[in-house]
Structures are given as structure tokens and as C-alpha cells.
Design an enzyme around this catalytic site. Structure first.
Site, PDB file in Angstrom:
ATOM      1  N   SER A   1       0.849  -1.262   0.053  1.00 53.80           N
ATOM      2  CA  SER A   1      -0.117   0.046   0.062  1.00 53.80           C
ATOM      3  C   SER A   1       0.847   1.269   0.195  1.00 53.80           C
ATOM      4  CB  SER A   1      -1.085   0.097   1.207  1.00 53.80           C
ATOM      5  OG  SER A   1      -0.272  -0.360   2.457  1.00 53.80           O
TER       6      SER A   1
ATOM      7  N   GLU B   1       1.122   5.688   0.755  1.00 51.06           N
ATOM      8  CA  GLU B   1       0.745   6.881   1.268  1.00 51.06           C
ATOM      9  C   GLU B   1       1.218   7.928   0.362  1.00 51.06           C
ATOM     10  OE1 GLU B   1       0.587   7.405   5.750  1.00 51.06           O
ATOM     11  OE2 GLU B   1       2.031   9.152   5.170  1.00 51.06           O
TER      12      GLU B   1
ATOM     13  N   THR C   1      -2.880  11.679   3.559  1.00 45.32           N
ATOM     14  CA  THR C   1      -2.900  12.261   4.799  1.00 45.32           C
ATOM     15  C   THR C   1      -3.591  13.394   5.112  1.00 45.32           C
ATOM     16  OG1 THR C   1      -0.970  13.660   4.336  1.00 45.32           O
ATOM     17  CG2 THR C   1      -0.394  11.564   5.079  1.00 45.32           C
TER      18      THR C   1
ATOM     19  N   HIS D   1      -6.964   9.787   5.793  1.00 46.54           N
ATOM     20  CA  HIS D   1      -6.621   9.952   7.115  1.00 46.54           C
ATOM     21  C   HIS D   1      -7.559  10.756   7.800  1.00 46.54           C
ATOM     22  CE1 HIS D   1      -1.983   8.514   6.897  1.00 46.54           C
ATOM     23  NE2 HIS D   1      -2.758   7.977   5.903  1.00 46.54           N
TER      24      HIS D   1
ATOM     25  N   GLY E   1      -3.358  12.003  15.856  1.00 45.32           N
ATOM     26  CA  GLY E   1      -2.530  13.283  15.165  1.00 45.32           C
ATOM     27  C   GLY E   1      -1.884  14.172  16.146  1.00 45.32           C
ATOM     28  N   ASP E   2      -0.953  14.909  15.521  1.00 42.01           N
ATOM     29  CA  ASP E   2      -0.112  15.691  16.129  1.00 42.01           C
ATOM     30  C   ASP E   2      -0.429  17.151  16.255  1.00 42.01           C
ATOM     31  OD1 ASP E   2       2.021  13.737  16.499  1.00 42.01           O
ATOM     32  OD2 ASP E   2       2.334  14.073  14.242  1.00 42.01           O
TER      33      ASP E   2
ATOM     34  N   HIS F   1       5.788   5.350  20.888  1.00 40.46           N
ATOM     35  CA  HIS F   1       5.463   6.814  20.776  1.00 40.46           C
ATOM     36  C   HIS F   1       5.888   7.656  21.812  1.00 40.46           C
ATOM     37  CE1 HIS F   1       2.905  10.243  20.239  1.00 40.46           C
ATOM     38  NE2 HIS F   1       2.316   9.706  18.959  1.00 40.46           N
TER      39      HIS F   1
ATOM     40  N   ASP G   1       2.226   1.738  25.542  1.00 40.63           N
ATOM     41  CA  ASP G   1       2.038   1.923  24.056  1.00 40.63           C
ATOM     42  C   ASP G   1       1.255   0.746  23.395  1.00 40.63           C
ATOM     43  OD1 ASP G   1       2.489   3.932  22.407  1.00 40.63           O
ATOM     44  OD2 ASP G   1       4.234   2.560  21.282  1.00 40.63           O
TER      45      ASP G   1
ATOM     46  N   ASN H   1      -2.379   0.902  24.340  1.00 38.75           N
ATOM     47  CA  ASN H   1      -3.089   1.779  23.579  1.00 38.75           C
ATOM     48  C   ASN H   1      -3.334   1.329  22.390  1.00 38.75           C
ATOM     49  OD1 ASN H   1      -4.089   4.492  22.825  1.00 38.75           O
ATOM     50  ND2 ASN H   1      -2.148   4.822  21.732  1.00 38.75           N
TER      51      ASN H   1
ATOM     52  N   LYS I   1      -7.236   0.517  20.590  1.00 42.65           N
ATOM     53  CA  LYS I   1      -7.647   0.803  19.183  1.00 42.65           C
ATOM     54  C   LYS I   1      -8.033  -0.342  18.349  1.00 42.65           C
ATOM     55  CE  LYS I   1      -3.612   3.058  18.258  1.00 42.65           C
ATOM     56  NZ  LYS I   1      -2.741   3.896  17.690  1.00 42.65           N
TER      57      LYS I   1
ATOM     58  N   PHE J   1      11.384  14.385  10.753  1.00 46.99           N
ATOM     59  CA  PHE J   1      10.302  13.461  10.985  1.00 46.99           C
ATOM     60  C   PHE J   1      10.551  12.472  12.209  1.00 46.99           C
ATOM     61  CE2 PHE J   1       9.160  13.351   6.111  1.00 46.99           C
ATOM     62  CZ  PHE J   1       8.686  14.821   6.119  1.00 46.99           C
TER      63      PHE J   1
ATOM     64  N   HIS K   1       3.927  -1.259   3.742  1.00 45.31           N
ATOM     65  CA  HIS K   1       3.099   0.232   3.381  1.00 45.31           C
ATOM     66  C   HIS K   1       4.268   1.099   3.250  1.00 45.31           C
ATOM     67  CE1 HIS K   1      -0.202   3.184   3.981  1.00 45.31           C
ATOM     68  NE2 HIS K   1       0.816   4.104   4.413  1.00 45.31           N
TER      69      HIS K   1
END
Length: 313
Positions: A30, A32, A63, A92, A123-124, A166, A175, A178, A182, A233, A283
Site C-alpha cells: 500500500s 501513502e 494524509t 486519514h 494526530g499531532d 510513541h 504503548d 493503547n 484501538k 520526521f 506500506h
């Protein structure tokens, strides 16, 4: 990590045969993209889309900027991919600076446009380095967002995973808790943040399995063409850049062609090792450029028009 006999045979073959000789082409891939800001960037994106489409990706995703800053451009890009290509398009969606009603409206618009796959992210924050603060009328986190999306429609939902933890998580156990939340809320799979050693992925995959997580975890691959950009990044998402990778790019600032070849070699070698360890889904974070991702897919045995092996969702 427990390694099966077929994996040992594959690992031996990876060492003894030419690195990518006669791979079966049994990977699912896939890609992005990010929504373009200018007509020139839009032309470049669509050149990339058309170049990668013949590889029959499982899906492509677009995104979404912090605080919904690219909402219209993301929607337009996703809708056009869904309308004009054969590739399933995923959008996204984040929790940042939006109410539940606003996010639900965006999701409804995607459903109306024929989009059935959402990449659901916390999200950031719009300000780099700031702590995430949920909107008082918004979704508190990605797990709540997944649950909300599932109440609206039977979306296919991908979520993020972090092989190197994270930055906001106290430790890996938190982590993984979490991530499990999800998936329990209704997500289909997890796609990892990028990483630069196969061991980082294998350690995370084993830790997730030990924590009782059985959903697909797909490695996110970022072919590096700009080390300074990737360092930025990486700082945001907790990914480590090995010292040896810095050394490999030394002296290539004024040689973009050579830099691209080195980038493809590094990413392809890692993908080959992941493949030897049983990974069959990848991905790619394309940064809206086709060449590096296409080359790696080619080395992994994928060819235009070939039927990619079906992978359970």
C-alpha cells in the site's frame, strides 16, 4: 522471536542467493500520499499515482494536516483517486482541534464519496513540540475516534503503531495497551511508523504478540531521500536513525541521483530482511514520489498487472 523452519530456509536463501533473486511476488503493498498544495505539486502527485497504480496496491492513503488544515485538499485527492483509479482509497482522519460533530461530518462526506477505509489517528498538535490536548467536545484519542467511526458506518479502519514507542507513551507496555484499545474499538489493522532496522520491527511484533495482539501489523517503509527531512520526521515520532545511515549519506548532498540509489538500497535491503522474517505486507511512505517505492516493489518481485496474493483483512 520464534522462527519457523520455512523462515530459516528463507533466511538461508536470502544469504546464499542473489539478494532478490526470483522472489515470488507474493507481497501486498500500500502507498501513502499527501495532498498537494499547488498545481505543480498536484501534477507530480498524479504522475506518482499513475506510476504506482499498475502494482495493484491493496489501498492507497492520503494524509490529513494538523487541525484539519488540509481537509478540503485531502478530501478532493481521496475522492479523485476513488473516482479515477482502480485503487481503493483510504482517508486519514485525526482528532486534533475538532469537535466530534465536525469529525463525524468529514467521515460522512467520505462515505458519501464512496470511501470505505479510514486511517484513524490521534494526530499531532499544530505547534511542533506541544502536548496533545483533546478538544473539549472532540474525541479524546484514536481509540475513541475508531469507536465513533464504527458507530457511523462499517468502515475498514487502519491505525498507527510505533515500533520504537510513541514519544507520549511512558513505556512500551503503555504503548501496546493503547494499540490494543484501538484494535478492540474496531480497527482492522495497524500500520507502523517508519523505522530503519528490521530488528526494531521484529522486536515490536513479538512484544505485540506476547501482549495478546493478533491483528495484522504492517511495517511502514520510508525510503530516505533527504536525511535532514527524515531526521525532523524521526524526532516527532520517536524513530531512531542509526549512525551508519548518516555515514552512508555523507558527501551526497550535491548528488541527488546517487542519493536516491543509496536510499533505495537501504530500504530494499531492510524489506528483504523483513520478507525473510515472514513479512508479506508493506506500506510505503512515498512523499509523493514513485521511483524509490516502485524500485523496491520491483525487487520484492511485484510486477505491473500481476495479481498480488490475497491477504486477510
Amino acid at each position: 522471536m520464534t522462527i519457523s523452519i520455512p523462515q530459516l530456509e528463507e533466511a538461508r536463501r536470502a544469504l546464499e542467493a542473489p539478494l532478490f533473486a526470483d522472489l515470488a511476488g507474493d507481497c501486498g503493498v500500500s502507498f501513502e500520499f499527501f495532498p498537494p498544495k499547488t498545481p505543480k505539486m498536484e501534477d507530480a502527485l498524479w504522475e506518482t499515482v499513475r506510476a504506482l497504480e499498475p502494482l495493484s496496491p491493496r489501498f492507497v492513503s492520503v494524509t490529513y494536516g494538523a487541525g484539519g488544515s488540509t481537509r478540503e485538499r485531502t478530501h478532493a485527492t481521496v475522492a479523485r483517486i476513488a473516482r479515477e483509479t482502480t485503487m481503493p482509497a483510504a482517508a486519514h482522519l485525526t482528532c486534533v482541534e475538532a469537535t466530534k460533530a465536525e469529525i463525524d461530518q468529514v467521515a460522512q462526506e467520505y462515505w458519501a464519496a464512496g470511501v470505505r477505509h479510514i486511517v484513524a489517528l490521534r494526530g499531532d498538535p499544530p505547534t511542533a513540540g506541544a502536548k496533545f490536548v483533546a478538544h473539549p467536545d472532540g474525541y479524546a484519542n484514536a481509540a475513541a475516534l475508531v469507536e465513533g467511526l464504527k458507530r457511523l458506518h462499517p468502515f475498514e479502519i487502519s491505525v498507527a503503531a510505533y515500533p520504537e514507542c510513541h514519544p507520549d507513551s511512558a513505556h512500551q507496555a503503555a504503548d501496546l495497551d493503547n494499540l490494543r484499545a484501538k484494535l478492540d474499538a474496531g480497527a482492522t489493522r495497524a500500520i507502523t511508523q517508519f523505522f530503519f532496522t528490521p530488528e526494531a520491527f521484529f522486536r515490536f511484533r513479538d512484544a505485540a504478540a506476547a501482549a495478546g495482539i493478533s491483528a495484522d501489523i504492517v511495517p511502514g517503509i520510508l525510503p530516505v531521500s533527504n536525511v535532514a527531512q527524515v531526521r525532523k520526521f524521526a524526532g516527532l515520532c520517536g524513530a531512531a536513525i542509526p549512525d551508519w545511515m548518516d555515514r552512508l549519506f555523507e558527501g551526497l548532498d550535491d548528488h541527488p541521483g546517487a542519493r536516491a540509489l543509496v536510499a533505495a538500497t537501504i530500504a530494499a535491503e531492510m524489506c528483504r530482511k523483513l520478507y525473510a522474517g515472514g513479512v508479506r505486507d508493506f506500506h510505503f511512505y512515498t512523499l509523493n514520489r514513485a521511483e524509490l517505492s516502485y524500485a523496491i516493489c520491483h525487487l520484492l518481485g511485484l510486477r505491473p498487472g500481476a495479481k498480488v496474493a490475497a491477504v486477510a483483512a
